[in-house]
Scaffold this active site. Structure first.
Site, PDB file in Angstrom:
ATOM      1  N   GLN A  63       0.901  -1.308  -0.050  1.00 20.78           N
ATOM      2  CA  GLN A  63      -0.109   0.098   0.011  1.00 20.78           C
ATOM      3  C   GLN A  63       0.715   1.142   0.043  1.00 20.78           C
ATOM      4  OE1 GLN A  63      -4.070   0.466   2.425  1.00 20.78           O
ATOM      5  NE2 GLN A  63      -2.522   1.434   3.525  1.00 20.78           N
ATOM      6  N   ASP A 107     -20.634  10.923 -11.140  1.00 17.69           N
ATOM      7  CA  ASP A 107     -19.291  11.007 -11.882  1.00 17.69           C
ATOM      8  C   ASP A 107     -19.574   9.901 -12.994  1.00 17.69           C
ATOM      9  OD1 ASP A 107     -16.498  11.047 -12.469  1.00 17.69           O
ATOM     10  OD2 ASP A 107     -16.336  12.336 -10.773  1.00 17.69           O
ATOM     11  N   HIS A 163     -12.375   8.390 -14.441  1.00 17.00           N
ATOM     12  CA  HIS A 163     -12.333   9.438 -13.519  1.00 17.00           C
ATOM     13  C   HIS A 163     -13.112   9.009 -12.223  1.00 17.00           C
ATOM     14  CE1 HIS A 163     -13.706  13.715 -12.340  1.00 17.00           C
ATOM     15  NE2 HIS A 163     -12.459  14.056 -12.859  1.00 17.00           N
ATOM     16  N   ASN A 178     -11.470  23.891 -13.320  1.00 20.67           N
ATOM     17  CA  ASN A 178      -9.940  24.040 -13.808  1.00 20.67           C
ATOM     18  C   ASN A 178      -9.886  25.064 -14.846  1.00 20.67           C
ATOM     19  OD1 ASN A 178      -9.444  21.824 -12.235  1.00 20.67           O
ATOM     20  ND2 ASN A 178     -10.013  20.514 -13.681  1.00 20.67           N
ATOM     21  N   ALA A 181     -20.500  24.530  -8.764  1.00 19.32           N
ATOM     22  CA  ALA A 181     -19.401  25.348  -7.872  1.00 19.32           C
ATOM     23  C   ALA A 181     -19.834  26.693  -7.226  1.00 19.32           C
ATOM     24  CB  ALA A 181     -18.303  25.561  -8.840  1.00 19.32           C
ATOM     25  N   SER A 212     -11.041  18.231  -9.727  1.00 20.52           N
ATOM     26  CA  SER A 212     -11.631  16.766  -9.494  1.00 20.52           C
ATOM     27  C   SER A 212     -11.103  16.000  -8.544  1.00 20.52           C
ATOM     28  CB  SER A 212     -11.704  16.116 -10.795  1.00 20.52           C
ATOM     29  OG  SER A 212     -12.713  16.580 -11.866  1.00 20.52           O
TER      30      SER A 212
END
Length: 422
Positions: free
Chosen positions: A116, A143, A178, A286, A297, A361
């Site tokens: 990990q 998403d 994503h 972005n 947002a 993101s």
């Protein structure tokens, strides 16, 4: 296809409203109705919305019943005035595209690890020293879906607005990558492989509102939000949701504990979900611009909006901004609430293993995980107070960014996420 369905219905003598001319131009719209009996009457609301759509001779693509009563459909442009004049209709809005808060650069370092790794962002916000894992807290990821077969993700289920294409173990499977990356930052398991998330004990739910190209629509996101709010209603407890997506627009209307005022169905749906106990973390975007020009947002009265920083405590040029205020009062109502790690973030990859991505993101799921930790240690009622209280707690413990570098030249005054003690 729409014309053949309507024609068949006319032959059968169904009451579906006026027939359409063959050359009419159709427009995708979101219709909000005045008669909303509340989330407890969701089935009734859905049926009412479908009936109104049929009465205007259109086939609803989606109906909504929990966060609002309404529908999304393609309507002949010449008939919009008739639809708007219907006394049952509150608003008719042209549907708009939505896309993932696409990383300006991403994908790289793909690997499957036998041990990990702790991503730098997890360490930077103090999550690696926190004994709280947010065990049992539900987090919904709106998403591109989540890979439910990934060994490092505890995926409990999901819902598909956009259906996965190809070989998919579930309709809400991630066919883009994503959403799986976002999910890993929120809650990758603390085990011996791959990575660890901010809140490794959470139960993850995929809400696939974006297709394999990372695109969708406001109407589709509203459908996903409607489903999540219904889930929260059934669960009876607050849940966390992450939306690393957005589109152009601005805040209209007002969300408060007593309700929503305005005619923006997108804002209304998220507001009413918040009032049902859904606490949203949202990517700022972005574009290197003011987040007031991006939605969701800009909906600072219903979501926690997140900007991005690098491992060197610098503001990347592409991260949206929108605080620009030092006073505590203004910070509580600024478009961008808080910053989190968003550059070169290592997380889970569709198909297994890990990959690196950048963008707001990637910053937003750090905050979604933090909200889950706060909810675990500070149980809330399933109403607007969950959002208001958790947001205030998040900001009250945040780290000052006065000493951060700012090569972006943008007015970033938001503080930085710190989960130590959560």
């Amino acid at each position: 296809m729409k014309k053949s369905i309507l024609a068949s219905a006319v032959v059968l003598g169904l009451a579906i409203g006026p027939a359409f001319a063959a050359n009419e131009r159709f427009v995708d719209v979101i219709v909000s109705l005045k008669d909303h009996a509340g989330p407890a009457a969701a089935a009734k609301n859905h049926a009412h919305a479908a009936a109104v759509a049929r009465g205007h001779g259109v086939q609803a693509r989606f109906t909504y019943g929990t966060v609002l009563t309404g529908f999304a459909a393609s309507v002949p442009e010449a008939r919009l005035a008739v639809l708007r004049a219907d006394p049952r209709v509150a608003s008719v809005e042209i549907d708009q595209p939505v896309h993932l808060a696409a990383p300006p650069f991403g994908g790289g370092g793909d690997s499957a690890t036998s041990t990990q790794t702790t991503p730098w962002g997890i360490s930077r916000i103090g999550a690696d020293t926190n004994p709280n894992t947010a065990a049992g807290i539900r987090v919904y990821v709106l998403d591109t879906g989540i890979d439910p077969t990934h060994r490092d993700l505890n995926v409990k289920g999901g819902y598909a607005v956009e259906t996965c294409k190809g070989r998919c173990p579930a309709p809400w499977h991630d066919d883009q990558g994503h959403g799986t990356h976002v999910a890993g930052t929120i809650g990758a398991l603390d085990n011996d492989v791959d990575v660890v998330g901010v809140a490794p004990g959470v139960d993850l739910y995929a809400v696939k509102v974006l297709n394999k190209n990372g695109s969708g629509s406001r109407s589709g996101v509203i459908k996903g939000v409607d489903w999540v709010a219904a889930e929260a209603q059934k669960y009876g407890k607050p849940v966390i949701a992450n939306m690393s997506l957005g589109g152009s627009g601005s805040k209209t209307g007002t969300c408060t504990a007593s309700g929503f005022s305005g005619s923006d169905s997108y804002h209304q749906s998220i507001c009413n979900a918040t009032r049902s106990g859904v606490v949203f973390a949202v990517a700022a975007g972005n574009d290197g611009a003011d987040a007031a020009g991006a939605v969701p947002a800009a909906y600072d009265d219903a979501v926690v909006t997140v900007s991005a920083t690098s491992s060197s405590d610098n503001w990347p040029s592409w991260s949206n901004w929108g605080d620009d205020a030092a006073s505590w009062t203004v910070k509580l109502s600024a478009p961008v609430a808080i910053a989190a790690p968003g550059v070169s973030i290592l997380s889970t990859r569709t198909g297994g293993g890990t990959t690196t991505m950048s963008g707001t993101s990637m910053a937003s799921p750090h905050v979604a995980g933090a909200l889950a930790l706060l909810l675990k240690s500070n149980p809330q009622s399933a109403n607007y107070s969950a959002f208001a209280n958790l947001r205030a707690m998040l900001l009250s413990t945040a780290e000052s960014t006065v000493g951060f570098s700012n090569t972006s030249g943008k007015p970033h005054d938001e503080d930085f996420l710190d989960v130590r003690g959560y």
